[in-house]
Design a protein around this motif. Structure first.
Motif, PDB file in Angstrom:
ATOM      1  N   SER A  94       0.832  -1.195   0.000  1.00 55.17           N
ATOM      2  CA  SER A  94       0.000   0.000   0.000  1.00 55.17           C
ATOM      3  C   SER A  94       0.867   1.246   0.000  1.00 55.17           C
ATOM      4  N   GLY A  95       0.292   2.316  -0.533  1.00 53.70           N
ATOM      5  CA  GLY A  95       1.000   3.586  -0.600  1.00 53.70           C
ATOM      6  C   GLY A  95       1.756   3.749  -1.893  1.00 53.70           C
ATOM      7  N   ARG A  96       2.886   4.414  -1.802  1.00 56.39           N
ATOM      8  CA  ARG A  96       3.744   4.673  -2.961  1.00 56.39           C
ATOM      9  C   ARG A  96       4.903   3.686  -2.973  1.00 56.39           C
ATOM     10  N   ILE A  97       5.112   3.059  -4.112  1.00 57.96           N
ATOM     11  CA  ILE A  97       6.269   2.167  -4.260  1.00 57.96           C
ATOM     12  C   ILE A  97       7.324   2.937  -5.036  1.00 57.96           C
ATOM     13  N   GLN A  98       8.447   3.184  -4.361  1.00 56.99           N
ATOM     14  CA  GLN A  98       9.540   3.914  -4.983  1.00 56.99           C
ATOM     15  C   GLN A  98      10.806   3.073  -4.931  1.00 56.99           C
ATOM     16  N   GLU A  99      11.775   3.470  -5.719  1.00 59.80           N
ATOM     17  CA  GLU A  99      13.034   2.727  -5.830  1.00 59.80           C
ATOM     18  C   GLU A  99      13.638   2.424  -4.461  1.00 59.80           C
ATOM     19  N   GLU A 100      13.548   3.338  -3.537  1.00 60.95           N
ATOM     20  CA  GLU A 100      14.134   3.138  -2.209  1.00 60.95           C
ATOM     21  C   GLU A 100      13.480   1.993  -1.430  1.00 60.95           C
ATOM     22  N   HIS A 101      12.259   1.588  -1.800  1.00 61.15           N
ATOM     23  CA  HIS A 101      11.550   0.507  -1.111  1.00 61.15           C
ATOM     24  C   HIS A 101      11.855  -0.874  -1.699  1.00 61.15           C
ATOM     25  N   LEU A 102      12.397  -0.903  -2.885  1.00 65.02           N
ATOM     26  CA  LEU A 102      12.579  -2.166  -3.599  1.00 65.02           C
ATOM     27  C   LEU A 102      13.542  -3.137  -2.928  1.00 65.02           C
ATOM     28  N   PRO A 103      14.658  -2.704  -2.354  1.00 60.13           N
ATOM     29  CA  PRO A 103      15.540  -3.674  -1.693  1.00 60.13           C
ATOM     30  C   PRO A 103      14.842  -4.427  -0.551  1.00 60.13           C
ATOM     31  N   GLU A 104      14.042  -3.731   0.223  1.00 61.88           N
ATOM     32  CA  GLU A 104      13.312  -4.390   1.312  1.00 61.88           C
ATOM     33  C   GLU A 104      12.324  -5.418   0.758  1.00 61.88           C
ATOM     34  N   LEU A 105      11.594  -5.045  -0.260  1.00 64.49           N
ATOM     35  CA  LEU A 105      10.627  -5.953  -0.858  1.00 64.49           C
ATOM     36  C   LEU A 105      11.328  -7.137  -1.516  1.00 64.49           C
ATOM     37  N   GLN A 106      12.426  -6.882  -2.197  1.00 60.54           N
ATOM     38  CA  GLN A 106      13.201  -7.959  -2.824  1.00 60.54           C
ATOM     39  C   GLN A 106      13.693  -8.952  -1.786  1.00 60.54           C
ATOM     40  N   LYS A 107      14.172  -8.452  -0.669  1.00 57.96           N
ATOM     41  CA  LYS A 107      14.667  -9.332   0.400  1.00 57.96           C
ATOM     42  C   LYS A 107      13.540 -10.212   0.942  1.00 57.96           C
ATOM     43  N   LEU A 108      12.368  -9.639   1.159  1.00 59.34           N
ATOM     44  CA  LEU A 108      11.225 -10.424   1.635  1.00 59.34           C
ATOM     45  C   LEU A 108      10.857 -11.525   0.649  1.00 59.34           C
ATOM     46  N   LEU A 109      10.881 -11.203  -0.635  1.00 56.56           N
ATOM     47  CA  LEU A 109      10.557 -12.201  -1.647  1.00 56.56           C
ATOM     48  C   LEU A 109      11.618 -13.299  -1.701  1.00 56.56           C
ATOM     49  N   SER A 148       8.638 -23.736  -1.134  1.00 57.95           N
ATOM     50  CA  SER A 148       8.153 -23.507  -2.499  1.00 57.95           C
ATOM     51  C   SER A 148       6.646 -23.249  -2.461  1.00 57.95           C
ATOM     52  N   THR A 149       6.295 -22.029  -2.194  1.00 59.54           N
ATOM     53  CA  THR A 149       4.892 -21.636  -2.186  1.00 59.54           C
ATOM     54  C   THR A 149       4.663 -20.601  -3.279  1.00 59.54           C
ATOM     55  N   ALA A 150       3.426 -20.454  -3.653  1.00 55.55           N
ATOM     56  CA  ALA A 150       3.076 -19.421  -4.622  1.00 55.55           C
ATOM     57  C   ALA A 150       3.077 -18.069  -3.915  1.00 55.55           C
ATOM     58  N   ILE A 151       3.540 -17.060  -4.616  1.00 56.79           N
ATOM     59  CA  ILE A 151       3.614 -15.719  -4.041  1.00 56.79           C
ATOM     60  C   ILE A 151       2.777 -14.772  -4.894  1.00 56.79           C
ATOM     61  N   THR A 152       2.029 -13.931  -4.202  1.00 59.04           N
ATOM     62  CA  THR A 152       1.212 -12.915  -4.859  1.00 59.04           C
ATOM     63  C   THR A 152       1.530 -11.560  -4.255  1.00 59.04           C
ATOM     64  N   LEU A 153       1.616 -10.555  -5.110  1.00 59.94           N
ATOM     65  CA  LEU A 153       1.704  -9.172  -4.656  1.00 59.94           C
ATOM     66  C   LEU A 153       0.340  -8.541  -4.910  1.00 59.94           C
ATOM     67  N   ASP A 154      -0.335  -8.143  -3.838  1.00 59.88           N
ATOM     68  CA  ASP A 154      -1.645  -7.508  -3.950  1.00 59.88           C
ATOM     69  C   ASP A 154      -1.438  -5.994  -3.983  1.00 59.88           C
ATOM     70  N   ALA A 161      10.084   0.840  -9.877  1.00 54.07           N
ATOM     71  CA  ALA A 161       9.076  -0.071  -9.322  1.00 54.07           C
ATOM     72  C   ALA A 161       8.356  -0.819 -10.443  1.00 54.07           C
ATOM     73  N   ILE A 162       8.093  -0.133 -11.547  1.00 54.61           N
ATOM     74  CA  ILE A 162       7.467  -0.795 -12.695  1.00 54.61           C
ATOM     75  C   ILE A 162       8.371  -1.907 -13.213  1.00 54.61           C
ATOM     76  N   ARG A 163       9.646  -1.608 -13.343  1.00 61.74           N
ATOM     77  CA  ARG A 163      10.602  -2.634 -13.796  1.00 61.74           C
ATOM     78  C   ARG A 163      10.651  -3.802 -12.827  1.00 61.74           C
ATOM     79  N   PHE A 164      10.649  -3.488 -11.538  1.00 61.84           N
ATOM     80  CA  PHE A 164      10.675  -4.521 -10.511  1.00 61.84           C
ATOM     81  C   PHE A 164       9.431  -5.406 -10.605  1.00 61.84           C
ATOM     82  N   LEU A 165       8.257  -4.803 -10.737  1.00 66.14           N
ATOM     83  CA  LEU A 165       7.017  -5.569 -10.819  1.00 66.14           C
ATOM     84  C   LEU A 165       6.989  -6.435 -12.076  1.00 66.14           C
TER      85      LEU A 165
END
Length: 91
Positions: A18-33, A41-47, A58-62
């Protein structure tokens, strides 16, 4: 403000963003993934239902997430359009 909420239901892990996804947030999200994919081995969804704004990185990341089999749920139409039109461009 950017927030990530994790939930799991019958082998499907969902990260609600939720909120704004900016380049500075991507490392944290990448680490979680990465942690999630290494743990089991589970299916992962980004809501993306509560995502309000995304930057170019963020578009490139998604797009990369989707190419790796991560499902994008409730993807705003403008984000979907940018992913589709930007997929052929190199970073």
């Amino acid at each position: 403000m950017f927030k990530i909420r994790r939930s799991e239901d019958e082998g499907l892990v969902t990260f609600a963003l939720s909120g704004r996804i900016q380049e500075e947030h991507l490392p944290e999200l990448q680490k979680l993934l990465e942690v999630e994919t290494q743990a089991k081995s589970t299916a992962i969804t980004l809501d993306l239902v509560d995502v309000r704004l995304v930057d170019r990185e963020a578009i490139r990341f998604l797009a990369t997430c989707e190419a790796q089999g991560i499902m994008l749920k409730n993807c705003p139409s403008y984000v979907r359009e940018w992913i589709e039109t930007g997929r052929g461009y190199k970073q």
